[in-house]
Scaffold this active site. Structure first.
Site, short mmCIF file in Angstrom:
data_model
loop_
_atom_site.label_atom_id
_atom_site.label_comp_id
_atom_site.label_asym_id
_atom_site.label_seq_id
_atom_site.Cartn_x
_atom_site.Cartn_y
_atom_site.Cartn_z
N ASP A 1 9.29 -3.30 -3.58
CA ASP A 1 7.89 -2.84 -3.58
C ASP A 1 7.69 -1.75 -4.63
O ASP A 1 6.71 -1.76 -5.38
CB ASP A 1 7.49 -2.30 -2.20
CG ASP A 1 7.38 -3.40 -1.16
OD1 ASP A 1 7.82 -4.52 -1.43
OD2 ASP A 1 6.84 -3.12 -0.06
N SER B 1 0.82 -1.21 0.00
CA SER B 1 0.00 0.00 0.00
C SER B 1 0.86 1.27 0.00
O SER B 1 0.61 2.19 -0.79
CB SER B 1 -0.93 -0.04 1.22
OG SER B 1 -1.50 1.22 1.43
C1 MEV Z 1 8.31 -5.34 2.34
O1 MEV Z 1 7.18 -5.42 1.48
C2 MEV Z 1 9.46 -6.13 1.77
C3 MEV Z 1 10.70 -6.16 2.64
O2 MEV Z 1 11.61 -7.08 2.00
C4 MEV Z 1 11.36 -4.81 2.77
C5 MEV Z 1 12.03 -4.33 1.49
O3 MEV Z 1 12.18 -5.08 0.53
O4 MEV Z 1 12.43 -3.15 1.50
C6 MEV Z 1 10.41 -6.70 4.03
#
Ligand code: MEV
Length: 339
Positions: free
Chosen positions: A175, A131
């Site tokens: 992301d 999100s």
């Molecule tokens: C968060 O959606 C994914 C993580 O691997 C953090 C990142 O990739 O920056 C936990």
């Protein structure tokens, strides 16, 4: 726009691996700018990707966020389900959203311009579904378009990353790349490439109802790594290896192997300290419901699980099964073969 979770089961639209790698839409006519991005699910590599291991993610194009931006006299403002008011009075937990607006204004050389931004999101917040990155992607596209600029993919990425840094410190960029993709993504060394899929595959996502805590989970992995470097590095290596295995299995359409790798990844993520009893409960429920494998997805410590269904009809059954097991919201998303 739903401000809380939409409790309906939702069948996602098919995502084709061969589709163009960039889904962010925007208009560059000065006046009103628009931007769009979507939710994502990380199939493999969360947390390990922060330490340079590869990852696999899929955009969930049926769960979108859109932003509208309009230059105005006076201060910048935001209207969304979570907040309506001046940007300089935005609550602390929405700071990344404010950072996205400011970063985009800086990028178009109008740092002190007024802009009215409206965000309409169907992505539940704090559920590991991207999100924060998706909202940032939609906003930076809309704000720059409102001032007559179309951002290149890399410019946009850097702006989303500014917002993501405000969200959780040192984001990998996974992301930010996944929420603007239209097909499955292989992410390595900061770059995303489209992943080939050898046969149709359907995934089910189910929310635990517990807010995910990505910032806290990322910090916990960092702290554990300082304390037990060899142990943590072995787990990160295992997670990276599972992403590589899954890439091959996705390429041959081998859903059973993708599922088995998910089971392994869930165990490794739990050992990293990012699990939660509510996640374990739904992962176990997915397996009793006939899933080929399941794991937490995203930052963890709450949020969602992802499971591999046997086929699209089984995905509907699995959604119902997970809802009956207590999940307040579940969705399915389908990948078509790209070759
Ligand atoms: C968060 O959606 C994914 C993580 O691997 C953090 C990142 O990739 O920056 C936990």
């Amino acid at each position: 726009m739903p401000s809380s979770l939409d409790a309906r089961a939702h069948r996602g639209e098919a995502v084709t691996a061969a589709a163009a790698p960039d889904a962010a839409a925007g208009s560059a006519v000065p006046g009103t700018g628009t931007g769009r991005a979507t939710a994502k699910t990380i199939l493999f590599g969360e947390h390990a990707v922060v330490y340079g291991r590869p990852a696999v993610a899929v955009p969930i194009t049926a769960i979108p966020v859109t932003a509208l931006a309009r230059p105005v006299e006076g201060p910048a403002s935001l209207r969304s389900a979570l907040y309506h008011g001046r940007l300089d009075r935005i609550p602390e937990r929405l700071r990344p959203t404010g950072a996205a607006v400011s970063a985009a204004l800086d990028a178009v050389g109008r740092p002190s311009s007024g802009v009215a931004v409206e965000v309409r999101s169907e992505i539940p917040a704090e559920r590991g579904l991207g999100s924060s990155a998706a909202v940032a992607a939609a906003i930076v596209t809309a704000v720059s378009a409102a001032f007559g600029r179309t951002l290149s993919a890399d410019e946009r990425h850097e702006l989303i990353q500014i917002a993501e840094r405000a969200a959780h410190g040192r984001p990998s960029g996974l992301d930010a790349r996944s929420v603007v993709a239209t097909g499955p993504v292989w992410f390595e060394d900061g770059a995303a490439t489209t992943l080939a899929v050898g046969g149709p595959m359907t995934f089910v996502l189910a929310d635990t109802g517990v807010a995910g805590r990505t910032r806290e989970a990322v910090a916990a992995v960092r702290a554990l790594r300082e304390e037990r470097p060899a142990h943590v590095d072995a787990l990160l290596e295992r997670l990276g290896g599972l992403a590589a295995q899954a890439r091959v299995a996705l390429g041959t359409g081998d859903a059973a192997s993708v599922g088995a790798a998910m089971d392994d990844a869930h165990a490794a993520l739990d050992m990293l300290g990012v699990g939660d009893p509510a996640l374990d409960h739904l992962v176990a429920a997915a397996r009793t419901g006939g899933a080929l494998g399941a794991k937490l997805t995203g930052g963890g410590r709450g949020g969602c699980i992802v499971a591999v269904a046997r086929d699209a009809d089984h995905a509907d059954d699995l959604v119902a099964h997970l809802r009956a097991a207590g999940s307040p919201a579940a969705w399915s998303t389908h990948l078509e073969a790209s070759r």
